[in-house]
Design a protein around this motif. Sequence first.
Motif, PDB file in Angstrom:
ATOM      1  N   ASN A 193       0.822  -1.208   0.000  1.00 53.40           N
ATOM      2  CA  ASN A 193       0.000   0.000   0.000  1.00 53.40           C
ATOM      3  C   ASN A 193       0.858   1.262   0.000  1.00 53.40           C
ATOM      4  O   ASN A 193       0.545   2.248  -0.687  1.00 53.40           O
ATOM      5  CB  ASN A 193      -0.932  -0.002   1.210  1.00 53.40           C
ATOM      6  CG  ASN A 193      -1.987  -1.087   1.121  1.00 53.40           C
ATOM      7  OD1 ASN A 193      -2.319  -1.546   0.020  1.00 53.40           O
ATOM      8  ND2 ASN A 193      -2.514  -1.515   2.245  1.00 53.40           N
ATOM      9  N   VAL A 194       1.939   1.255   0.774  1.00 57.83           N
ATOM     10  CA  VAL A 194       2.830   2.411   0.807  1.00 57.83           C
ATOM     11  C   VAL A 194       3.537   2.579  -0.536  1.00 57.83           C
ATOM     12  O   VAL A 194       3.648   3.684  -1.076  1.00 57.83           O
ATOM     13  CB  VAL A 194       3.858   2.270   1.940  1.00 57.83           C
ATOM     14  CG1 VAL A 194       4.852   3.426   1.907  1.00 57.83           C
ATOM     15  CG2 VAL A 194       3.153   2.211   3.293  1.00 57.83           C
ATOM     16  N   THR A 195       4.003   1.478  -1.096  1.00 56.46           N
ATOM     17  CA  THR A 195       4.702   1.535  -2.379  1.00 56.46           C
ATOM     18  C   THR A 195       3.806   2.067  -3.482  1.00 56.46           C
ATOM     19  O   THR A 195       4.199   2.953  -4.257  1.00 56.46           O
ATOM     20  CB  THR A 195       5.219   0.132  -2.758  1.00 56.46           C
ATOM     21  OG1 THR A 195       6.075  -0.355  -1.727  1.00 56.46           O
ATOM     22  CG2 THR A 195       5.981   0.176  -4.071  1.00 56.46           C
ATOM     23  N   LEU A 196       2.593   1.547  -3.569  1.00 55.94           N
ATOM     24  CA  LEU A 196       1.671   1.976  -4.619  1.00 55.94           C
ATOM     25  C   LEU A 196       1.202   3.411  -4.395  1.00 55.94           C
ATOM     26  O   LEU A 196       0.903   4.120  -5.358  1.00 55.94           O
ATOM     27  CB  LEU A 196       0.460   1.032  -4.670  1.00 55.94           C
ATOM     28  CG  LEU A 196       0.762  -0.409  -5.100  1.00 55.94           C
ATOM     29  CD1 LEU A 196      -0.481  -1.283  -4.972  1.00 55.94           C
ATOM     30  CD2 LEU A 196       1.278  -0.453  -6.531  1.00 55.94           C
ATOM     31  N   SER A 197       1.134   3.858  -3.150  1.00 63.62           N
ATOM     32  CA  SER A 197       0.689   5.222  -2.867  1.00 63.62           C
ATOM     33  C   SER A 197       1.741   6.250  -3.236  1.00 63.62           C
ATOM     34  O   SER A 197       1.404   7.385  -3.586  1.00 63.62           O
ATOM     35  CB  SER A 197       0.336   5.356  -1.381  1.00 63.62           C
ATOM     36  OG  SER A 197      -0.716   4.490  -1.026  1.00 63.62           O
ATOM     37  N   MET A 198       3.016   5.869  -3.157  1.00 64.65           N
ATOM     38  CA  MET A 198       4.089   6.838  -3.393  1.00 64.65           C
ATOM     39  C   MET A 198       4.628   6.823  -4.816  1.00 64.65           C
ATOM     40  O   MET A 198       5.247   7.792  -5.245  1.00 64.65           O
ATOM     41  CB  MET A 198       5.252   6.576  -2.425  1.00 64.65           C
ATOM     42  CG  MET A 198       4.967   6.977  -1.004  1.00 64.65           C
ATOM     43  SD  MET A 198       6.469   6.896   0.014  1.00 64.65           S
ATOM     44  CE  MET A 198       5.857   7.638   1.539  1.00 64.65           C
ATOM     45  N   ARG A 199       4.396   5.745  -5.552  1.00 67.44           N
ATOM     46  CA  ARG A 199       5.060   5.636  -6.849  1.00 67.44           C
ATOM     47  C   ARG A 199       4.514   6.621  -7.876  1.00 67.44           C
ATOM     48  O   ARG A 199       5.190   6.899  -8.872  1.00 67.44           O
ATOM     49  CB  ARG A 199       4.956   4.218  -7.378  1.00 67.44           C
ATOM     50  CG  ARG A 199       3.567   3.818  -7.856  1.00 67.44           C
ATOM     51  CD  ARG A 199       3.580   2.418  -8.438  1.00 67.44           C
ATOM     52  NE  ARG A 199       2.285   2.038  -8.971  1.00 67.44           N
ATOM     53  CZ  ARG A 199       2.036   0.875  -9.560  1.00 67.44           C
ATOM     54  NH1 ARG A 199       3.003  -0.020  -9.660  1.00 67.44           N
ATOM     55  NH2 ARG A 199       0.836   0.599 -10.026  1.00 67.44           N
ATOM     56  N   ASN A 200       3.322   7.166  -7.668  1.00 66.06           N
ATOM     57  CA  ASN A 200       2.765   8.124  -8.620  1.00 66.06           C
ATOM     58  C   ASN A 200       3.157   9.561  -8.311  1.00 66.06           C
ATOM     59  O   ASN A 200       2.747  10.476  -9.027  1.00 66.06           O
ATOM     60  CB  ASN A 200       1.234   8.014  -8.657  1.00 66.06           C
ATOM     61  CG  ASN A 200       0.764   6.794  -9.426  1.00 66.06           C
ATOM     62  OD1 ASN A 200       1.482   6.287 -10.285  1.00 66.06           O
ATOM     63  ND2 ASN A 200      -0.416   6.317  -9.113  1.00 66.06           N
ATOM     64  N   LEU A 201       3.930   9.769  -7.252  1.00 67.77           N
ATOM     65  CA  LEU A 201       4.425  11.104  -6.937  1.00 67.77           C
ATOM     66  C   LEU A 201       5.791  11.269  -7.591  1.00 67.77           C
ATOM     67  O   LEU A 201       6.766  10.635  -7.175  1.00 67.77           O
ATOM     68  CB  LEU A 201       4.530  11.284  -5.418  1.00 67.77           C
ATOM     69  CG  LEU A 201       3.211  11.238  -4.642  1.00 67.77           C
ATOM     70  CD1 LEU A 201       3.467  11.228  -3.142  1.00 67.77           C
ATOM     71  CD2 LEU A 201       2.323  12.413  -5.030  1.00 67.77           C
ATOM     72  N   PRO A 202       5.902  12.089  -8.631  1.00 67.99           N
ATOM     73  CA  PRO A 202       7.154  12.158  -9.386  1.00 67.99           C
ATOM     74  C   PRO A 202       8.341  12.651  -8.568  1.00 67.99           C
ATOM     75  O   PRO A 202       9.483  12.330  -8.887  1.00 67.99           O
ATOM     76  CB  PRO A 202       6.829  13.121 -10.532  1.00 67.99           C
ATOM     77  CG  PRO A 202       5.659  13.910 -10.047  1.00 67.99           C
ATOM     78  CD  PRO A 202       4.871  13.006  -9.160  1.00 67.99           C
ATOM     79  N   GLY A 203       8.087  13.451  -7.541  1.00 67.72           N
ATOM     80  CA  GLY A 203       9.195  13.989  -6.755  1.00 67.72           C
ATOM     81  C   GLY A 203       9.570  13.146  -5.560  1.00 67.72           C
ATOM     82  O   GLY A 203      10.421  13.551  -4.759  1.00 67.72           O
TER      83      GLY A 203
END
Length: 212
Positions: free
Chosen positions: A165-175
């Motif tokens: 859940n953490v990985t999928l939540s952060m991977r769409n944030l380009p920065g």
Amino acid sequence: MVNCAVKNWEGEEVSQINFEWRVAKPENASHIVHRALVRQMTNSRQGTASAKTRSEVRGGGRKPWRQKGTGRARAGSIRSPLWRGGGVIFGPKPRDFEIKMNRKERRLALRTAFQDCLQDAVVVEDFNDRLPRPKTKEVYAALQRWGIDPDRCRVLAIAPKPDPNVTLSMRNLPGVKLIYVNNLNVYDLLTADRLVVTSTALNQIQEVYGDD
């Protein structure tokens, strides 16, 4: 020793954590960190680039024309480097770019770079339970509550272990780049503008990468 304030999911300071370990001397710090960075970047090269020499290019066994009497320059093979389609002079060949560095030096450089980044880091409580499902919007809002704008800086987040859940939540944030304790490295630390590390990850880092 570095004193870090620990924030919760809402951005409120809930506790303090002390972080202390042996780092390089100030006069040697930049040198050893630079060596570790060069080593990491160089060792990441594949070294598979390859160009064919005139002996490896297909064809060219027959002399194109006779030696004398044609008025043209002498030629012994159509695969000469002077010809189109010919071999390459001093072209790249597969090689090993590995640079060696003592284990104690590597760990010292990593500790030095990490403690320098820790001055402006944000230490937060574990928030795995706050994300029952992947939600990029919630992580983005949490970063802003922690005083970080992911649109204006490069953020390195360090977690203790993989969580879908953490990985999928952060991977769409380009920065934002997410790594785990066992993937800690000098390059990511130096290229990040802000550091977000969970308290559990910080304790693991101190335990794993502590003094030799």
